[in-house]
Scaffold this motif. Structure first.
Motif, PDB file in Angstrom:
ATOM      1  N   ILE A  33       6.262  -7.789 -15.829  1.00 41.88           N
ATOM      2  CA  ILE A  33       6.464  -9.204 -16.150  1.00 41.88           C
ATOM      3  C   ILE A  33       7.780  -9.709 -15.570  1.00 41.88           C
ATOM      4  CG2 ILE A  33       6.897 -10.832 -18.034  1.00 41.88           C
ATOM      5  CD1 ILE A  33       4.935  -9.127 -19.708  1.00 41.88           C
ATOM      6  N   GLY A  34       8.846  -8.890 -15.759  1.00 45.06           N
ATOM      7  CA  GLY A  34      10.151  -9.306 -15.261  1.00 45.06           C
ATOM      8  C   GLY A  34      10.158  -9.485 -13.759  1.00 45.06           C
ATOM      9  N   ARG A  35       9.545  -8.553 -13.044  1.00 40.98           N
ATOM     10  CA  ARG A  35       9.544  -8.651 -11.592  1.00 40.98           C
ATOM     11  C   ARG A  35       8.674  -9.793 -11.108  1.00 40.98           C
ATOM     12  NH1 ARG A  35       9.550  -2.120 -10.982  1.00 40.98           N
ATOM     13  NH2 ARG A  35      11.805  -1.885 -11.115  1.00 40.98           N
ATOM     14  N   ARG A  36       7.583 -10.053 -11.833  1.00 38.57           N
ATOM     15  CA  ARG A  36       6.753 -11.192 -11.453  1.00 38.57           C
ATOM     16  C   ARG A  36       7.528 -12.486 -11.654  1.00 38.57           C
ATOM     17  NH1 ARG A  36       1.772 -12.352 -15.189  1.00 38.57           N
ATOM     18  NH2 ARG A  36       3.523 -13.003 -16.484  1.00 38.57           N
ATOM     19  N   ASP A  37       8.257 -12.591 -12.773  1.00 40.46           N
ATOM     20  CA  ASP A  37       9.036 -13.795 -13.047  1.00 40.46           C
ATOM     21  C   ASP A  37      10.067 -14.045 -11.963  1.00 40.46           C
ATOM     22  OD1 ASP A  37       7.651 -14.233 -15.366  1.00 40.46           O
ATOM     23  OD2 ASP A  37       9.228 -13.519 -16.713  1.00 40.46           O
ATOM     24  N   ILE A  38      10.833 -13.019 -11.628  1.00 45.11           N
ATOM     25  CA  ILE A  38      11.901 -13.226 -10.659  1.00 45.11           C
ATOM     26  C   ILE A  38      11.319 -13.462  -9.268  1.00 45.11           C
ATOM     27  CG2 ILE A  38      12.276 -10.786 -10.031  1.00 45.11           C
ATOM     28  CD1 ILE A  38      15.295 -11.411 -10.109  1.00 45.11           C
ATOM     29  N   ARG A  39      10.197 -12.845  -8.969  1.00 48.27           N
ATOM     30  CA  ARG A  39       9.586 -13.067  -7.653  1.00 48.27           C
ATOM     31  C   ARG A  39       9.096 -14.505  -7.524  1.00 48.27           C
ATOM     32  NH1 ARG A  39       4.408  -9.920  -4.924  1.00 48.27           N
ATOM     33  NH2 ARG A  39       4.776 -10.700  -2.812  1.00 48.27           N
ATOM     34  N   MET A  40       8.471 -15.030  -8.586  1.00 47.82           N
ATOM     35  CA  MET A  40       7.981 -16.408  -8.544  1.00 47.82           C
ATOM     36  C   MET A  40       9.137 -17.392  -8.418  1.00 47.82           C
ATOM     37  SD  MET A  40       4.969 -16.167 -11.426  1.00 47.82           S
ATOM     38  CE  MET A  40       4.640 -17.924 -11.372  1.00 47.82           C
ATOM     39  N   SER A  87      13.799 -19.651 -18.426  1.00 48.64           N
ATOM     40  CA  SER A  87      12.425 -19.257 -18.703  1.00 48.64           C
ATOM     41  C   SER A  87      12.331 -18.096 -19.677  1.00 48.64           C
ATOM     42  CB  SER A  87      11.710 -18.866 -17.393  1.00 48.64           C
ATOM     43  OG  SER A  87      12.293 -17.694 -16.842  1.00 48.64           O
ATOM     44  N   GLY A  88      13.480 -17.531 -20.024  1.00 50.10           N
ATOM     45  CA  GLY A  88      13.474 -16.376 -20.920  1.00 50.10           C
ATOM     46  C   GLY A  88      13.131 -15.096 -20.207  1.00 50.10           C
ATOM     47  N   GLY A  89      13.053 -15.137 -18.876  1.00 47.80           N
ATOM     48  CA  GLY A  89      12.697 -13.952 -18.099  1.00 47.80           C
ATOM     49  C   GLY A  89      13.892 -13.066 -17.904  1.00 47.80           C
ATOM     50  N   ALA A  90      13.606 -11.830 -17.520  1.00 48.97           N
ATOM     51  CA  ALA A  90      14.661 -10.861 -17.242  1.00 48.97           C
ATOM     52  C   ALA A  90      14.095  -9.769 -16.368  1.00 48.97           C
ATOM     53  CB  ALA A  90      15.213 -10.258 -18.534  1.00 48.97           C
TER      54      ALA A  90
END
Length: 254
Positions: free
Chosen positions: A72-79, A248-251
């Protein structure tokens, strides 16, 4: 492959139950014989994915969640990074990349080339490069707390293509300079024809969650010229990615 399938059936059986289960209950639920179930449970306990809630019952640990959180984290940062990388390529006319730490390596999670020009090295999404021997890795390592940096540098690389490249003998000195100036700038350690400029993506506490880089052929772009052209856009992009992740609360997990 059969053993892997059995292991996942066992994990799914544990996850599907609201209550902790015994060995015999798990064997029945996963359609495995007790001996196989016993061996797999012991392995999963040793690896930290399963724990004994008491001498006879088993439950999943939170370590299982790490697998999903990493994805999830890598998908968030990639997007978040894709439009930033596209803008970097447009502004600098050089290839741009985003990498995160994966054990002792830097994992490239996004990369964009400038046009169709090849850069003399086959770096793509999913490529691993030992952090200690890469410019983008230095941009992350330099900003890690001492304990995290030492632990990272002790971990073996999973990348076999670049094993012959040794970390520079003055790595500590290089990392201190990167930390002081806020960026890493050097000839590529895996290609003699490239110059690489990299900056960390820092969270609000100053922890490096990733790094951005631009790479240019040395024959037409000297280090000082690359820094002059690319440093400000790189720093702006890194800041936008960090702020976007926070909003976004991502990490990006360690």
């Amino acid at each position: 492959m059969q053993s892997l399938g059995k292991a996942f059936r066992l994990l799914e059986a544990i996850a599907a139950s609201d209550a902790d289960l015994t060995l015999s209950e798990l064997a029945a639920a996963s359609d495995l014989d007790p001996g196989t179930t016993h061996r797999m449970l012991n392995t999963m306990v040793d690896l930290g994915y399963v724990a004994r809630s008491d001498p006879k019952h088993f439950a999943l640990t939170l370590k299982v969640l790490d697998l999903g959180f990493h994805a999830i984290g890598r998908r968030d940062i990639r997007m978040l990074a894709r439009p930033m990388l596209r803008a970097l390529v447009d502004e600098t006319n050089e290839a741009a990349s985003l990498g995160v730490l994966d054990g002792g390596d830097v994992l490239y999670v996004e990369r964009m080339r400038a046009g169709i020009t090849r850069l003399g090295v086959d770096i793509r999404v999913g490529t691993l490069i030992p952090a200690a021997t890469s410019v983008i890795g230095w941009a992350i390592l330099a900003f890690l707390p001492d304990a995290d940096r030492i632990r990272t540098l002790k971990q073996p690389s999973r990348q076999r293509d670049f094993q012959e490249i040794a970390a520079p003998p003055d790595l500590d000195k290089k990392l201190a300079a990167v930390r002081k100036q806020g960026f890493a700038l050097s000839g590529s350690t895996i290609s003699t024809v490239l110059t690489v400029l990299a900056v960390p993506v820092l969270d609000r506490d100053g922890y490096p969650i990733a790094a951005l880089s631009v790479a240019a052929p040395t024959v037409r772009m000297k280090p000082d010229a690359l820094a002059s052209r690319g440093l400000k856009p790189l720093l702006n992009a890194a800041d936008l990615i960090a702020r976007g992740l926070e909003a976004s609360g991502g990490a990006v997990p360690e």
